[in-house]
Design a protein around this motif. Structure first.
Motif, PDB file in Angstrom:
ATOM      1  N   UNK A 113       0.820  -1.213   0.000  1.00 17.33           N
ATOM      2  CA  UNK A 113       0.000   0.000   0.000  1.00 17.33           C
ATOM      3  C   UNK A 113       0.845   1.252   0.000  1.00 17.33           C
ATOM      4  N   UNK A 114       1.938   1.245   0.764  1.00 21.13           N
ATOM      5  CA  UNK A 114       2.840   2.399   0.800  1.00 21.13           C
ATOM      6  C   UNK A 114       3.510   2.594  -0.561  1.00 21.13           C
ATOM      7  N   UNK A 115       3.961   1.491  -1.167  1.00 14.24           N
ATOM      8  CA  UNK A 115       4.633   1.587  -2.470  1.00 14.24           C
ATOM      9  C   UNK A 115       3.668   2.030  -3.562  1.00 14.24           C
ATOM     10  N   UNK A 116       2.404   1.590  -3.481  1.00 17.18           N
ATOM     11  CA  UNK A 116       1.431   1.971  -4.500  1.00 17.18           C
ATOM     12  C   UNK A 116       1.065   3.446  -4.418  1.00 17.18           C
ATOM     13  N   UNK A 117       1.209   4.045  -3.234  1.00 21.36           N
ATOM     14  CA  UNK A 117       0.919   5.471  -3.100  1.00 21.36           C
ATOM     15  C   UNK A 117       2.010   6.330  -3.717  1.00 21.36           C
ATOM     16  N   UNK A 118       3.202   5.741  -3.948  1.00 19.87           N
ATOM     17  CA  UNK A 118       4.254   6.485  -4.643  1.00 19.87           C
ATOM     18  C   UNK A 118       3.802   6.741  -6.075  1.00 19.87           C
ATOM     19  N   UNK A 119       4.333   7.774  -6.654  1.00 21.90           N
ATOM     20  CA  UNK A 119       3.928   8.168  -8.002  1.00 21.90           C
ATOM     21  C   UNK A 119       4.349   7.130  -9.047  1.00 21.90           C
ATOM     22  N   UNK A 120       3.399   6.736  -9.880  1.00 18.97           N
ATOM     23  CA  UNK A 120       3.715   5.901 -11.028  1.00 18.97           C
ATOM     24  C   UNK A 120       3.718   4.406 -10.809  1.00 18.97           C
ATOM     25  N   UNK A 121       3.444   3.929  -9.605  1.00 22.87           N
ATOM     26  CA  UNK A 121       3.439   2.483  -9.381  1.00 22.87           C
ATOM     27  C   UNK A 121       2.030   1.927  -9.475  1.00 22.87           C
ATOM     28  N   UNK A 122       1.930   0.706  -9.994  1.00 28.12           N
ATOM     29  CA  UNK A 122       0.676  -0.035 -10.014  1.00 28.12           C
ATOM     30  C   UNK A 122       0.988  -1.492  -9.716  1.00 28.12           C
ATOM     31  N   UNK A 123      -0.010  -2.259  -9.410  1.00 28.65           N
ATOM     32  CA  UNK A 123       0.173  -3.673  -9.104  1.00 28.65           C
ATOM     33  C   UNK A 123      -0.473  -4.473 -10.235  1.00 28.65           C
ATOM     34  N   UNK A 124       0.353  -4.935 -11.169  1.00 27.15           N
ATOM     35  CA  UNK A 124      -0.136  -5.664 -12.338  1.00 27.15           C
ATOM     36  C   UNK A 124      -0.204  -7.155 -12.021  1.00 27.15           C
ATOM     37  N   UNK A 125      -1.212  -7.815 -12.554  1.00 24.27           N
ATOM     38  CA  UNK A 125      -1.331  -9.259 -12.400  1.00 24.27           C
ATOM     39  C   UNK A 125      -0.582  -9.893 -13.571  1.00 24.27           C
ATOM     40  N   UNK A 126       0.477 -10.650 -13.277  1.00 25.07           N
ATOM     41  CA  UNK A 126       1.310 -11.242 -14.320  1.00 25.07           C
ATOM     42  C   UNK A 126       0.801 -12.610 -14.757  1.00 25.07           C
TER      43      UNK A 126
END
Length: 158
Positions: free
Chosen positions: A102-115
């Protein structure tokens, strides 16, 4: 003749679906494994390989991790107990990992992609990638590097 069964790989994974566009559209910084909470009819559809991860991504909402936009086709024999193909599905990870994501996703430009989605010892798992979007020139550079590697391999063989 029926559909051929895919044999599990060396690490015991049986791939259900891969999101090939994710590696094309994003730089993958880190990968994570999460369990997927599914209904019975969804598991049956997964066993049949009727899954599409084209627009799928994961998000942190209220301290929980959710799989969004993954399409698991309705199971033909489930009649009234069938599921909604595009419903949000809960992803299972340790609470600390979810908070860190959650902290990393709040950084600009990050998303959590399903591979990818796969079976591991009978359980459905999702491979998630912490991803940063590529721009058009980055995609062209990736394609150019892949072509150069392919040509070098052909020269080495031939």
């Amino acid at each position: 003749m029926g559909k051929q069964k895919q044999a599990p790989s060396a690490d015991g994974r049986k791939i259900i679906a891969k999101n090939r566009r994710a590696r094309h559209d994003y730089f993958i910084e880190e990968t994570y494994e999460a369990g997927v909470s599914l209904l019975g009819s969804e598991v049956k559809s997964c066993r049949d390989g009727k899954v599409s991860l084209a627009d799928a991504y994961a998000t942190v909402d209220g301290g929980e991790l959710w799989l969004v936009n993954a399409h698991i086709t309705e199971y033909a024999f489930a009649n009234q107990f069938n599921h909604d193909p595009r419903r949000r599905r809960k992803l299972l990870m340790h609470h600390r990992e979810i908070l860190r994501l959650g902290v990393k996703l709040n950084e600009r430009g990050f998303t959590l992609a399903v591979l990818s989605l796969y079976f591991l010892r009978g359980k459905v798992k999702a491979e998630l990638g912490l991803a940063r979007g590529k721009r058009a020139h980055d995609k062209r550079e990736t394609i150019r590097a892949k072509d150069e590697r392919r040509e070098a391999e052909q020269l080495r063989k031939g």
